[in-house]
Design a protein around this motif. Structure first.
Motif, mmCIF file in Angstrom:
data_model
loop_
_atom_site.group_PDB
_atom_site.id
_atom_site.type_symbol
_atom_site.label_atom_id
_atom_site.label_comp_id
_atom_site.label_asym_id
_atom_site.label_seq_id
_atom_site.Cartn_x
_atom_site.Cartn_y
_atom_site.Cartn_z
ATOM 1 N N SER A 104 2.156 0.581 4.072
ATOM 2 C CA SER A 104 1.381 -0.641 4.300
ATOM 3 C C SER A 104 -0.090 -0.355 4.604
ATOM 4 C CB SER A 104 1.993 -1.453 5.443
ATOM 5 O OG SER A 104 2.024 -0.672 6.617
ATOM 6 N N ALA A 105 -0.406 0.882 5.003
ATOM 7 C CA ALA A 105 -1.793 1.239 5.329
ATOM 8 C C ALA A 105 -2.649 1.271 4.054
ATOM 9 C CB ALA A 105 -1.831 2.597 6.008
ATOM 10 N N ALA A 106 -3.936 1.039 4.197
ATOM 11 C CA ALA A 106 -4.848 1.044 3.055
ATOM 12 C C ALA A 106 -5.084 2.448 2.506
ATOM 13 C CB ALA A 106 -6.179 0.420 3.451
ATOM 14 N N PHE A 107 -4.900 3.475 3.364
ATOM 15 C CA PHE A 107 -5.138 4.864 2.963
ATOM 16 C C PHE A 107 -4.093 5.747 3.635
ATOM 17 C CE2 PHE A 107 -6.903 9.052 3.911
ATOM 18 C CZ PHE A 107 -7.350 9.459 2.666
ATOM 19 N N HIS A 108 -3.629 6.761 2.918
ATOM 20 C CA HIS A 108 -2.743 7.765 3.517
ATOM 21 C C HIS A 108 -3.143 9.122 2.971
ATOM 22 C CE1 HIS A 108 0.708 10.040 4.810
ATOM 23 N NE2 HIS A 108 1.032 9.035 5.606
ATOM 24 N N SER A 109 -3.378 10.077 3.865
ATOM 25 C CA SER A 109 -3.923 11.382 3.479
ATOM 26 C C SER A 109 -3.009 12.186 2.556
ATOM 27 C CB SER A 109 -4.248 12.206 4.720
ATOM 28 O OG SER A 109 -3.074 12.422 5.477
ATOM 29 N N ARG A 110 -1.688 11.949 2.618
ATOM 30 C CA ARG A 110 -0.763 12.698 1.746
ATOM 31 C C ARG A 110 -0.303 11.884 0.550
ATOM 32 N NH1 ARG A 110 3.058 14.371 6.493
ATOM 33 N NH2 ARG A 110 2.446 12.255 6.863
ATOM 34 N N GLY A 111 -0.804 10.676 0.405
ATOM 35 C CA GLY A 111 -0.428 9.833 -0.725
ATOM 36 C C GLY A 111 0.362 8.617 -0.293
ATOM 37 N N ILE A 112 0.192 7.539 -1.024
ATOM 38 C CA ILE A 112 0.898 6.294 -0.749
ATOM 39 C C ILE A 112 2.369 6.467 -1.139
ATOM 40 C CG2 ILE A 112 1.058 3.839 -1.370
ATOM 41 C CD1 ILE A 112 -1.448 4.571 0.283
ATOM 42 N N LYS A 113 3.266 6.055 -0.261
ATOM 43 C CA LYS A 113 4.703 6.175 -0.546
ATOM 44 C C LYS A 113 5.138 4.989 -1.401
ATOM 45 C CE LYS A 113 7.605 7.963 2.434
ATOM 46 N NZ LYS A 113 8.506 8.153 3.594
ATOM 47 N N VAL A 114 5.857 5.293 -2.490
ATOM 48 C CA VAL A 114 6.310 4.263 -3.418
ATOM 49 C C VAL A 114 7.780 4.470 -3.783
ATOM 50 C CG1 VAL A 114 4.022 3.928 -4.456
ATOM 51 C CG2 VAL A 114 5.612 5.566 -5.476
ATOM 52 N N ARG A 115 8.396 3.412 -4.300
ATOM 53 C CA ARG A 115 9.728 3.504 -4.900
ATOM 54 C C ARG A 115 9.535 3.313 -6.400
ATOM 55 N NH1 ARG A 115 12.433 0.052 -2.018
ATOM 56 N NH2 ARG A 115 13.408 1.650 -0.736
ATOM 57 N N LEU A 116 10.092 4.232 -7.178
ATOM 58 C CA LEU A 116 10.018 4.123 -8.627
ATOM 59 C C LEU A 116 11.088 3.164 -9.133
ATOM 60 C CD1 LEU A 116 9.514 7.874 -9.622
ATOM 61 C CD2 LEU A 116 7.766 6.133 -9.195
ATOM 62 N N GLU A 117 10.972 2.744 -10.389
ATOM 63 C CA GLU A 117 11.946 1.828 -10.975
ATOM 64 C C GLU A 117 13.353 2.405 -10.980
ATOM 65 O OE1 GLU A 117 10.301 0.740 -14.773
ATOM 66 O OE2 GLU A 117 9.140 -0.890 -13.884
ATOM 67 N N ASP A 118 13.474 3.752 -11.007
ATOM 68 C CA ASP A 118 14.809 4.366 -11.005
ATOM 69 C C ASP A 118 15.351 4.578 -9.588
ATOM 70 O OD1 ASP A 118 13.340 6.519 -10.085
ATOM 71 O OD2 ASP A 118 13.800 7.829 -11.776
ATOM 72 N N GLY A 119 14.607 4.118 -8.561
ATOM 73 C CA GLY A 119 15.077 4.170 -7.181
ATOM 74 C C GLY A 119 14.590 5.361 -6.370
ATOM 75 N N GLN A 120 13.957 6.340 -7.009
ATOM 76 C CA GLN A 120 13.465 7.508 -6.276
ATOM 77 C C GLN A 120 12.252 7.121 -5.427
ATOM 78 O OE1 GLN A 120 14.008 11.455 -8.515
ATOM 79 N NE2 GLN A 120 13.373 10.005 -10.104
ATOM 80 N N VAL A 121 12.152 7.739 -4.244
ATOM 81 C CA VAL A 121 11.072 7.442 -3.306
ATOM 82 C C VAL A 121 10.268 8.717 -3.052
ATOM 83 C CG1 VAL A 121 10.533 6.740 -0.943
ATOM 84 C CG2 VAL A 121 12.354 5.587 -2.198
ATOM 85 N N GLY A 122 8.945 8.589 -3.090
ATOM 86 C CA GLY A 122 8.076 9.729 -2.808
ATOM 87 C C GLY A 122 6.634 9.293 -2.662
ATOM 88 N N ARG A 123 5.772 10.273 -2.429
ATOM 89 C CA ARG A 123 4.349 9.988 -2.263
ATOM 90 C C ARG A 123 3.601 10.261 -3.561
ATOM 91 N NH1 ARG A 123 3.159 8.579 2.734
ATOM 92 N NH2 ARG A 123 4.581 9.237 4.395
ATOM 93 N N VAL A 124 2.683 9.364 -3.916
ATOM 94 C CA VAL A 124 1.942 9.472 -5.171
ATOM 95 C C VAL A 124 1.009 10.685 -5.114
ATOM 96 C CG1 VAL A 124 0.302 8.360 -6.725
ATOM 97 C CG2 VAL A 124 2.045 6.989 -5.576
ATOM 98 N N ALA A 125 1.142 11.573 -6.109
ATOM 99 C CA ALA A 125 0.269 12.737 -6.229
ATOM 100 C C ALA A 125 -0.808 12.476 -7.280
ATOM 101 C CB ALA A 125 1.083 13.962 -6.612
ATOM 102 N N ASN A 126 -0.424 11.853 -8.398
ATOM 103 C CA ASN A 126 -1.357 11.585 -9.499
ATOM 104 C C ASN A 126 -1.046 10.231 -10.121
ATOM 105 O OD1 ASN A 126 -2.584 14.253 -9.520
ATOM 106 N ND2 ASN A 126 -0.638 14.946 -10.368
ATOM 107 N N VAL A 127 -2.106 9.550 -10.566
ATOM 108 C CA VAL A 127 -1.939 8.322 -11.336
ATOM 109 C C VAL A 127 -2.093 8.702 -12.800
ATOM 110 C CG1 VAL A 127 -2.912 6.056 -11.835
ATOM 111 C CG2 VAL A 127 -2.826 6.884 -9.475
#
Length: 66
Positions: A39-62
């Protein structure tokens, strides 16, 4: 682009994430963002997301900027 700013990440975006189990190895997993979990506007290790296949992780690259 890295995935540290929430404003740059949105559902439908293709990204590479680092799963919790892959943090030591740095292995990237590619997928489409289903929803944002940070929910934060910035996160130093990457924004945490859920992918369409259900996997959860922090964004490394767009991959796909629409």
């Amino acid at each position: 682009m890295d995935g540290k700013n929430r404003k740059d990440i949105y559902p439908g975006l293709e990204v590479e994430i680092i799963l919790k189990k892959d943090q030591r190895s740095g292995k990237l997993t590619r997928g489409i963002v289903a929803n944002l979990l940070t929910s934060a506007a910035f996160h130093s290790r990457g924004i945490k997301v859920r992918l369409e296949d259900g996997q959860v992780g922090r964004v490394a690259n767009v991959i796909d900027m629409q």
